[in-house]
Write an enzyme that holds these catalytic residues in place. Structure first.
Site, PDB file in Angstrom:
ATOM      1  N   HIS A 286     -31.206 -42.675  10.648  1.00 34.54           N
ATOM      2  CA  HIS A 286     -31.711 -42.426  12.005  1.00 34.54           C
ATOM      3  C   HIS A 286     -30.515 -42.676  12.915  1.00 34.54           C
ATOM      4  O   HIS A 286     -30.299 -43.781  13.410  1.00 34.54           O
ATOM      5  CB  HIS A 286     -32.891 -43.353  12.328  1.00 34.54           C
TER       6      HIS A 286
ATOM      7  N   ASP B 215     -25.665 -67.856  -3.537  1.00 35.81           N
ATOM      8  CA  ASP B 215     -24.336 -67.451  -3.076  1.00 35.81           C
ATOM      9  C   ASP B 215     -24.042 -65.996  -3.446  1.00 35.81           C
ATOM     10  O   ASP B 215     -22.881 -65.563  -3.448  1.00 35.81           O
ATOM     11  CB  ASP B 215     -23.261 -68.371  -3.666  1.00 35.81           C
TER      12      ASP B 215
ATOM     13  N   HIS C 147     -35.082 -36.392  13.523  1.00 31.69           N
ATOM     14  CA  HIS C 147     -34.232 -37.401  14.162  1.00 31.69           C
ATOM     15  C   HIS C 147     -32.782 -37.009  13.920  1.00 31.69           C
ATOM     16  O   HIS C 147     -32.466 -36.164  13.065  1.00 31.69           O
ATOM     17  CB  HIS C 147     -34.515 -38.793  13.592  1.00 31.69           C
TER      18      HIS C 147
ATOM     19  N   HIS D 139     -46.096 -38.549  13.728  1.00 29.44           N
ATOM     20  CA  HIS D 139     -44.693 -38.858  14.032  1.00 29.44           C
ATOM     21  C   HIS D 139     -43.971 -37.613  14.543  1.00 29.44           C
ATOM     22  O   HIS D 139     -44.499 -36.500  14.499  1.00 29.44           O
ATOM     23  CB  HIS D 139     -43.978 -39.438  12.807  1.00 29.44           C
TER      24      HIS D 139
ATOM     25  N   GLU E  45     -38.825 -32.370   9.716  1.00 32.76           N
ATOM     26  CA  GLU E  45     -39.728 -32.930   8.708  1.00 32.76           C
ATOM     27  C   GLU E  45     -41.196 -32.942   9.146  1.00 32.76           C
ATOM     28  O   GLU E  45     -41.787 -34.019   9.323  1.00 32.76           O
ATOM     29  CB  GLU E  45     -39.288 -34.338   8.335  1.00 32.76           C
TER      30      GLU E  45
ATOM     31  N   TYR F 146     -50.976 -35.773   6.581  1.00 32.99           N
ATOM     32  CA  TYR F 146     -51.447 -36.891   5.776  1.00 32.99           C
ATOM     33  C   TYR F 146     -52.971 -36.938   5.870  1.00 32.99           C
ATOM     34  O   TYR F 146     -53.514 -37.267   6.925  1.00 32.99           O
ATOM     35  CB  TYR F 146     -50.843 -38.202   6.273  1.00 32.99           C
TER      36      TYR F 146
ATOM     37  N   GLU G  37     -38.834 -32.037   4.287  1.00 31.35           N
ATOM     38  CA  GLU G  37     -37.755 -32.417   5.209  1.00 31.35           C
ATOM     39  C   GLU G  37     -36.413 -31.861   4.741  1.00 31.35           C
ATOM     40  O   GLU G  37     -36.065 -31.963   3.567  1.00 31.35           O
ATOM     41  CB  GLU G  37     -37.669 -33.941   5.300  1.00 31.35           C
TER      42      GLU G  37
ATOM     43  N   ARG H 246     -45.080 -33.831   2.988  1.00 31.30           N
ATOM     44  CA  ARG H 246     -43.985 -33.803   3.967  1.00 31.30           C
ATOM     45  C   ARG H 246     -42.846 -32.993   3.353  1.00 31.30           C
ATOM     46  O   ARG H 246     -42.548 -33.127   2.158  1.00 31.30           O
ATOM     47  CB  ARG H 246     -43.515 -35.222   4.318  1.00 31.30           C
TER      48      ARG H 246
ATOM     49  N   HIS I  98     -44.056 -45.130   5.136  1.00 34.08           N
ATOM     50  CA  HIS I  98     -42.880 -45.865   4.680  1.00 34.08           C
ATOM     51  C   HIS I  98     -43.173 -46.637   3.398  1.00 34.08           C
ATOM     52  O   HIS I  98     -42.770 -47.790   3.242  1.00 34.08           O
ATOM     53  CB  HIS I  98     -42.382 -46.816   5.773  1.00 34.08           C
TER      54      HIS I  98
ATOM     55  N   ASP J 237     -39.294 -39.000  -0.500  1.00 31.44           N
ATOM     56  CA  ASP J 237     -38.388 -39.013   0.644  1.00 31.44           C
ATOM     57  C   ASP J 237     -37.196 -39.870   0.238  1.00 31.44           C
ATOM     58  O   ASP J 237     -37.309 -41.095   0.155  1.00 31.44           O
ATOM     59  CB  ASP J 237     -39.113 -39.598   1.861  1.00 31.44           C
TER      60      ASP J 237
ATOM     61  N   ASP K 144     -31.016 -36.936   4.148  1.00 26.94           N
ATOM     62  CA  ASP K 144     -32.408 -37.393   4.273  1.00 26.94           C
ATOM     63  C   ASP K 144     -33.292 -36.195   3.928  1.00 26.94           C
ATOM     64  O   ASP K 144     -33.454 -35.292   4.749  1.00 26.94           O
ATOM     65  CB  ASP K 144     -32.655 -37.892   5.695  1.00 26.94           C
TER      66      ASP K 144
END
Length: 436
Positions: free
Chosen positions: A358, A37, A351, A347, A381, A385, A404, A402, A240, A257, A268
């Site tokens: 996003h 609960d 965005h 990628h 970004e 890799y 960003e 990366r 991710h 990130d 972000d």
């Protein structure tokens, strides 16, 4: 903080878009159980919040646009003294009018009784068509109720229209107040990233940095805008990655990130830095390529450029850098035509950013990229890799980089909202050295 008059203005704008003799209906997000609960911390549906500033479940927004008037009605929970003992203050119907600027407010338990009257004789029904099967059924029930009324000449709406494209187009353009919220969110995230850089050292774990991040957000009345990605070494090549439970090893890079949410608005930000505070020669070479790609891409963020222009620019810079480092072969034209760079970069370069990380908004209309316009906000970004699946020599494997930032389109160019966070290699090393 968004003021009540801005929410009211948004509702009026949406009614104008929906057209005359329309009724618009949006429902709040349902509460969700985490286990047993115990519930997840409540977070309102972004579209609903954008139009109301109201952060309680069991609510319904109804906007009626007719010849003689515009009316904003909120159905919500009435104040319950017993529930307030356990869960704290509730808004209630009186405060919904006085504090939130609605024309009328009713107990949510009256919704089935009142909705047919609000809907009758309207030509157009505007709601999140097809997105919630149970709510679609409820609306269908209200429509049938109107149709089955005997002795009345009332009629039910005959045209059903999705509200999402209208609201999402509105959300794409940020107001001055929204931009202030986005900047505040970015400032909090910048402080949190700085704290992680300064705390980082070999022997710690990824979750130690996550703890530093959460500490900084909490002390600024903020929370993560998404699950933080803290990937050390080879984990930085997992786009991710969210386990955040592996050791920080001397000689590795760590890719972080992580963004903050402040007053519902998201930041972000991604930075990549050496665990030991010193970039190796190979790490410097690869980082320099990604950093230059980001600078080149950000330079293309300006009114009139198509959405994909920053991406195309980043891809070109990344590809040339990979060629210069010997990680790709052939000419730049061949690499771009054959897309051989995609083994290292798979990628898009950004965005939309806003109430959602996003954020909503089209990128293409009729197969044409939309043009950037003033007051749009996006991320930039680029990344590389070097995973084991690539054709790179083994000495490069396990390097994920990366960078960003959050970028506002201005009238003449752009403003980097997250510019307070260092990204030049010498500046990163200096910041980490100063903390030791």
């Amino acid at each position: 903080m968004i003021k009540t008059k801005e929410y009211r203005k948004r509702r009026q704008q949406l009614m104008k878009r929906a057209g005359n003799n329309a009724v618009i209906i949006l429902k709040s997000r349902d509460e969700l159980l985490r286990n047993g609960d115990a519930q997840y911390r409540y977070r309102q549906d972004s579209d609903f919040y954008y139009l109301t500033g109201f952060n309680e479940p069991d609510a319904l927004l109804v906007l009626v646009n007719s010849d003689d008037q515009q009316s904003a009605v909120l159905f919500c929970r009435e104040k319950n003294p017993d529930k307030m003992i356990w869960d704290g203050p509730m808004v209630g119907t009186e405060s919904a009018i006085s504090d939130y600027g609605f024309d009328q407010a009713f107990d949510i338990n009256e919704v089935d009784q009142r909705m047919p009257t609000l809907m009758q004789d309207r030509e157009r029904l505007v709601f999140k068509l097809g997105e919630d099967e149970q709510f679609d059924q409820k609306i269908s029930h209200w429509v049938k109720n109107i149709e089955q009324r005997k002795g009345q000449k009332s009629r039910a709406p005959e045209e059903f229209v999705s509200v999402s494209p209208m609201v999402h187009d509105m959300r794409l353009y940020k107001s001055r107040a929204e931009i202030r919220c986005l900047k505040k969110s970015a400032d909090i995230a910048v402080k949190a990233h700085q704290r992680m850089m300064q705390a980082c050292q070999p022997g710690l774990y990824e979750y130690d940095l996550q703890a530093e991040f959460l500490h900084e957000l909490t002390r600024h009345q903020s929370e993560p805008s998404y699950l933080p990605i803290i990937g050390a070494g080879r984990n930085g090549c997992i786009l991710h990655y969210i386990n955040n439970n592996q050791p920080l090893s001397d000689g590795d890079l760590v890719l972080i990130d992580a963004g903050a949410e402040y007053d519902y608005y998201a930041s972000d930000i991604t930075r990549t830095f050496p665990v030991n505070g010193r970039f190796s020669a190979r790490q410097r070479d690869l980082y320099a390529v990604v950093l230059q790609a980001q600078k080149d891409a950000i330079a293309e963020v300006k009114p009139g450029n198509p959405w994909n222009k920053p991406h195309q620019t980043a891809v070109s810079t990344l590809s040339q850098g990979l060629l210069d480092l010997g990680l790709l072969t052939g000419s730049l034209e061949q690499v771009l035509a054959e897309k051989s760079y995609q083994q290292y970069y798979m990628h898009m370069t950004g965005h939309w950013l806003g109430l959602d990380v996003h954020d909503v908004g089209d990128y293409q209309v009729d197969d044409l990229w939309i043009e950037l316009e003033k007051d749009m906000v996006l991320t930039v970004e680029p990344a590389l890799y070097i995973g084991e699946h690539t054709e790179a020599p083994a000495a490069w494997h396990g390097m994920g980089i990366r960078i960003e930032d959050d970028v506002l389109v201005t009238g003449t160019g752009h403003q980097v909202l997250s510019s307070g966070l260092v990204k030049e290699m010498d500046d990163i090393e200096q910041l980490m050295r100063d903390s030791s």
